[in-house]
Motif scaffolding. Structure first.
Motif, PDB file in Angstrom:
ATOM      1  N   TRP A  10       0.826  -1.213   0.000  1.00 14.12           N
ATOM      2  CA  TRP A  10       0.000   0.000   0.000  1.00 14.12           C
ATOM      3  C   TRP A  10       0.863   1.267   0.000  1.00 14.12           C
ATOM      4  CZ3 TRP A  10      -4.927   1.168  -0.854  1.00 14.12           C
ATOM      5  CH2 TRP A  10      -5.387   2.429  -0.466  1.00 14.12           C
ATOM      6  N   SER A  11       1.977   1.232   0.687  1.00 13.22           N
ATOM      7  CA  SER A  11       2.828   2.415   0.817  1.00 13.22           C
ATOM      8  C   SER A  11       3.883   2.523  -0.280  1.00 13.22           C
ATOM      9  CB  SER A  11       3.526   2.403   2.188  1.00 13.22           C
ATOM     10  OG  SER A  11       2.588   2.311   3.241  1.00 13.22           O
ATOM     11  N   ALA A  43      -6.610  15.680   2.072  1.00 12.14           N
ATOM     12  CA  ALA A  43      -7.598  14.620   1.901  1.00 12.14           C
ATOM     13  C   ALA A  43      -6.983  13.377   1.270  1.00 12.14           C
ATOM     14  CB  ALA A  43      -8.761  15.126   1.040  1.00 12.14           C
ATOM     15  N   VAL A  44      -6.088  13.575   0.319  1.00  9.64           N
ATOM     16  CA  VAL A  44      -5.406  12.438  -0.292  1.00  9.64           C
ATOM     17  C   VAL A  44      -4.519  11.742   0.740  1.00  9.64           C
ATOM     18  CG1 VAL A  44      -3.776  11.728  -2.078  1.00  9.64           C
ATOM     19  CG2 VAL A  44      -5.487  13.456  -2.583  1.00  9.64           C
ATOM     20  N   MET A  45      -3.868  12.518   1.607  1.00  8.73           N
ATOM     21  CA  MET A  45      -3.050  11.920   2.660  1.00  8.73           C
ATOM     22  C   MET A  45      -3.909  11.081   3.605  1.00  8.73           C
ATOM     23  SD  MET A  45      -0.355  14.917   3.714  1.00  8.73           S
ATOM     24  CE  MET A  45       0.780  15.611   2.504  1.00  8.73           C
ATOM     25  N   PRO A  93      -6.467   3.076   5.469  1.00  8.08           N
ATOM     26  CA  PRO A  93      -6.466   1.604   5.566  1.00  8.08           C
ATOM     27  C   PRO A  93      -5.515   1.066   6.634  1.00  8.08           C
ATOM     28  CG  PRO A  93      -6.414   2.296   3.273  1.00  8.08           C
ATOM     29  CD  PRO A  93      -6.179   3.515   4.103  1.00  8.08           C
ATOM     30  N   VAL A  94      -4.326   1.644   6.722  1.00  2.00           N
ATOM     31  CA  VAL A  94      -3.352   1.190   7.719  1.00  2.00           C
ATOM     32  C   VAL A  94      -3.857   1.478   9.124  1.00  2.00           C
ATOM     33  CG1 VAL A  94      -0.993   1.418   8.537  1.00  2.00           C
ATOM     34  CG2 VAL A  94      -1.482   1.536   6.092  1.00  2.00           C
ATOM     35  N   PRO A 135      -5.118  -1.835  14.480  1.00  5.92           N
ATOM     36  CA  PRO A 135      -5.606  -2.266  15.803  1.00  5.92           C
ATOM     37  C   PRO A 135      -6.066  -3.713  15.854  1.00  5.92           C
ATOM     38  CG  PRO A 135      -6.484  -0.112  15.229  1.00  5.92           C
ATOM     39  CD  PRO A 135      -5.816  -0.641  14.004  1.00  5.92           C
ATOM     40  N   PHE A 136      -6.574  -4.240  14.735  1.00  7.05           N
ATOM     41  CA  PHE A 136      -7.065  -5.614  14.734  1.00  7.05           C
ATOM     42  C   PHE A 136      -5.923  -6.631  14.766  1.00  7.05           C
ATOM     43  CE2 PHE A 136     -10.449  -3.136  12.765  1.00  7.05           C
ATOM     44  CZ  PHE A 136     -11.545  -3.553  13.499  1.00  7.05           C
ATOM     45  N   VAL A 137      -4.748  -6.223  14.326  1.00  6.14           N
ATOM     46  CA  VAL A 137      -3.605  -7.130  14.284  1.00  6.14           C
ATOM     47  C   VAL A 137      -2.662  -6.881  15.460  1.00  6.14           C
ATOM     48  CG1 VAL A 137      -1.785  -8.039  12.775  1.00  6.14           C
ATOM     49  CG2 VAL A 137      -3.825  -7.065  11.775  1.00  6.14           C
ATOM     50  N   GLN A 138      -2.889  -5.782  16.179  1.00  7.89           N
ATOM     51  CA  GLN A 138      -1.970  -5.390  17.239  1.00  7.89           C
ATOM     52  C   GLN A 138      -1.796  -6.488  18.292  1.00  7.89           C
ATOM     53  OE1 GLN A 138      -0.268  -2.507  17.194  1.00  7.89           O
ATOM     54  NE2 GLN A 138       0.860  -3.088  19.025  1.00  7.89           N
TER      55      GLN A 138
END
Length: 312
Positions: free
Chosen positions: A229-230, A281-283, A289-290, A295-298
């Motif tokens: 993604w990055s 807004a683009v930032m 998504p990240v 938090p769900f994978v933390q």
């Protein structure tokens, strides 16, 4: 004569029971607790405050941005016009779809290859195990360089292709080693009993190894997904078509050139929208998504990374 061992004591500070601590550790003072709280608050502020400015500025009108002289700290005249324009079609919407597609396909491909490779290397009796492992380790310290990599991609005909955003950086040896270490910690008796019952390697991997490795698989999946993604460098090298660029490259062009994406020029000319609000807004779209998935994978990070690194 028997020795008396003092039990860990529990200290109360303002009605709050602190976790038990050994007797040789001093009880925390009020000044120490206050100092820790201040440091943690400043650290959180250093992380949250820039994000707050980016979000508030992206939701501000041209008049509010002009009055603030640039970035907006205090919300005023909140509007979602920047996001409405960005998501109504055009270059940014297309770039976001490209990033989503590349991230999904690339993550699935990278995880498939990494899991298969790590499982094979975790079986110390597999064919060529040591030589393959040494070869992978060598790639962590030595590389051919940028020019040979570019020539290879060009020779394979991958320029101006989405495969150029996936294949050159599809595999991380570090991630394979973490997966391998975790797989080696799984009890050998489980795999041996499954093999006695007639299960093959693929069935053992799918039904035994992977269910027991959810933590490390979740962490490595997040690593790959965030990397795709990055990523922007491969797109800047191998893609010449502006319509194929992912979101990160469009964001870089927008910030560097101070230009509005295609389809937003009219809204900016009429005074409804500020170019700075579009940039922010683009930032936000690139960070969202990240920020949502992390938090769900933390909860898996500690177990996945530490357990995977215990044995090698």
């Amino acid at each position: 004569m028997t020795a008396v061992i003092d039990e860990p004591t529990t200290h109360k500070v303002r009605g709050w029971a602190a976790p038990p601590r050994p007797v040789w550790e001093e009880a925390p003072t009020r000044a120490g607790l206050a100092g820790k709280g201040i440091v943690l608050a400043l650290a959180c502020l250093a992380v949250v405050f820039p994000l707050w400015i980016v979000i508030v500025t992206s939701l501000s009108t041209r008049r509010a941005i002009d009055e603030a002289g640039g970035l907006v700290v205090v919300p005023k005249d909140i509007t979602f016009i920047a996001y409405q324009e960005l998501l109504s079609g055009g270059q940014v919407t297309r770039a976001a779809l490209v990033s989503i597609g590349v991230t999904l396909v690339g993550t699935v491909f990278s995880m498939t290859v990494s899991v298969l490779c790590a499982y094979g290397l975790s079986r110390t009796d597999s064919l060529g195990h040591r030589w393959i492992l040494m070869t992978l380790l060598a790639t962590m310290f030595f590389s051919a360089g940028l020019i040979p990599t570019y020539l290879l991609v060009q020779t394979l005909g991958l320029t101006d292709s989405y495969l150029a955003l996936i294949l050159p950086s599809a595999i991380s040896v570090f991630n394979i080693l973490v997966l391998r270490g975790f797989f080696m910690n799984i009890s050998q008796e489980l795999t041996d009993s499954a093999r006695i019952d007639g299960a093959g390697d693929f069935r053992i991997l799918w039904q035994i190894v992977m269910p027991l490795s959810r933590a490390v698989i979740a962490v490595i999946t997040l690593f790959y997904a965030v990397g795709y993604w990055s990523a922007w460098f491969n797109a800047s090298l191998y893609l010449n078509d502006q319509n194929m660029l992912p979101l990160q490259n469009v964001m870089i062009q927008l910030v560097q050139k101070q230009e509005a994406p295609v389809g937003l020029g009219q809204a900016i000319k009429t005074g409804e929208l500020s170019g700075l609000a579009v940039q922010m807004a683009v930032m936000v779209m690139a960070l969202l998504p990240v920020a949502v998935l992390s938090p769900f994978v933390q909860k898996h990070f500690k177990k996945g990374m530490l357990t995977g690194a215990v044995k090698g």
